[in-house]
Design a protein around this motif. Sequence first.
Motif, PDB file in Angstrom:
ATOM      1  N   GLN A 200      48.217  41.145 -68.797  1.00  0.00           N
ATOM      2  CA  GLN A 200      48.818  40.830 -67.505  1.00  0.00           C
ATOM      3  C   GLN A 200      50.311  40.533 -67.643  1.00  0.00           C
ATOM      4  O   GLN A 200      50.772  40.060 -68.679  1.00  0.00           O
ATOM      5  N   ILE A 202      53.339  38.292 -66.858  1.00  0.00           N
ATOM      6  CA  ILE A 202      53.632  36.898 -66.496  1.00  0.00           C
ATOM      7  C   ILE A 202      54.912  36.825 -65.673  1.00  0.00           C
ATOM      8  O   ILE A 202      54.946  36.250 -64.588  1.00  0.00           O
ATOM      9  N   SER A 212      42.623  34.108 -66.453  1.00  0.00           N
ATOM     10  CA  SER A 212      43.293  33.395 -65.354  1.00  0.00           C
ATOM     11  C   SER A 212      43.738  31.990 -65.762  1.00  0.00           C
ATOM     12  O   SER A 212      44.843  31.552 -65.416  1.00  0.00           O
ATOM     13  N   GLU A 214      44.473  30.861 -68.727  1.00  0.00           N
ATOM     14  CA  GLU A 214      45.588  30.921 -69.673  1.00  0.00           C
ATOM     15  C   GLU A 214      46.883  31.330 -68.983  1.00  0.00           C
ATOM     16  O   GLU A 214      47.960  30.867 -69.368  1.00  0.00           O
ATOM     17  N   ILE A 215      46.780  32.175 -67.962  1.00  0.00           N
ATOM     18  CA  ILE A 215      47.973  32.599 -67.235  1.00  0.00           C
ATOM     19  C   ILE A 215      48.696  31.399 -66.641  1.00  0.00           C
ATOM     20  O   ILE A 215      49.929  31.275 -66.740  1.00  0.00           O
ATOM     21  N   GLU A 216      47.963  30.515 -66.041  1.00  0.00           N
ATOM     22  CA  GLU A 216      48.572  29.308 -65.458  1.00  0.00           C
ATOM     23  C   GLU A 216      49.200  28.441 -66.539  1.00  0.00           C
ATOM     24  O   GLU A 216      50.273  27.868 -66.363  1.00  0.00           O
ATOM     25  N   TYR A 218      50.379  29.496 -69.421  1.00  0.00           N
ATOM     26  CA  TYR A 218      51.550  30.181 -69.945  1.00  0.00           C
ATOM     27  C   TYR A 218      52.752  30.056 -69.002  1.00  0.00           C
ATOM     28  O   TYR A 218      53.896  29.948 -69.450  1.00  0.00           O
ATOM     29  N   LYS A 219      52.499  30.064 -67.693  1.00  0.00           N
ATOM     30  CA  LYS A 219      53.595  29.895 -66.736  1.00  0.00           C
ATOM     31  C   LYS A 219      54.228  28.512 -66.887  1.00  0.00           C
ATOM     32  O   LYS A 219      55.448  28.359 -66.788  1.00  0.00           O
TER      33      LYS A 219
END
Length: 243
Positions: A200, A202, A212, A214-216, A218-219
Amino acid sequence: MSKMQMIFQDPIDSLDPRMTVEDIIQEGLKIQGFRNRNENHKKACKVLEEVGLIADYCSRYPNEFSGGQRQRIGIARAIVMNPDFMICDEPISALDVSIRAQIINLLNDLKVNHGLTLMFIAHDLSVVKYFCDRIAVMYFGEMVELATSDELFAHPLHPYTRSLLSAIPKPDPFYEKKRVRIVYRPTEEHDYSVEKPTFQEIVPGHFVLANSAEIEKYKQMIKEDDIKNAELEKERKEKGLEY
């Protein structure tokens, strides 16, 4: 295949010891149907000079050269085909440290002069940062992160990327004093029992393999890295350590 060539890791085993330098360089030309001896000889001499060698080396054999010179011959063999794309498989890992910078600078010049796209495969991320525009980090054959060189070093997100970067020493005593090695343990870092990871984006141009949750995370890490980098830069300037 004439539009795609490769430079191999081992400059010794990648050259046929029974062939002269000229035969090695001309082999690809002959396969592609270029049979004119005079023209092929001129091309071989020209490309040898382009990689920093001399035309007199045409009649010699690979065992008469140093590792750095052999790698230049390997580069000449690839360049003579006038490719659009060239794969560099750890082209400096088998060379002395004193020779590595010369080969990197040569590849940089060839990239510009020939309009080449290079895929540079390496484990030394400090070299990759200097040489490459975009970096893809792979773990067990799978891409886990992709970003521009500056972006990846400013915001390393995947735990494996952070582990690799933590192993790079820098000529900066302030940085080295605080550098902590990070060990990547996949079973502890990831929980993919509910949701599997996907590749995905970022931020624009920065991709990472994550789910999902981990995406939050990482942001949030990007924001924290920006604050941390700003503080380090400020402290470095106060101590008079410009790097």
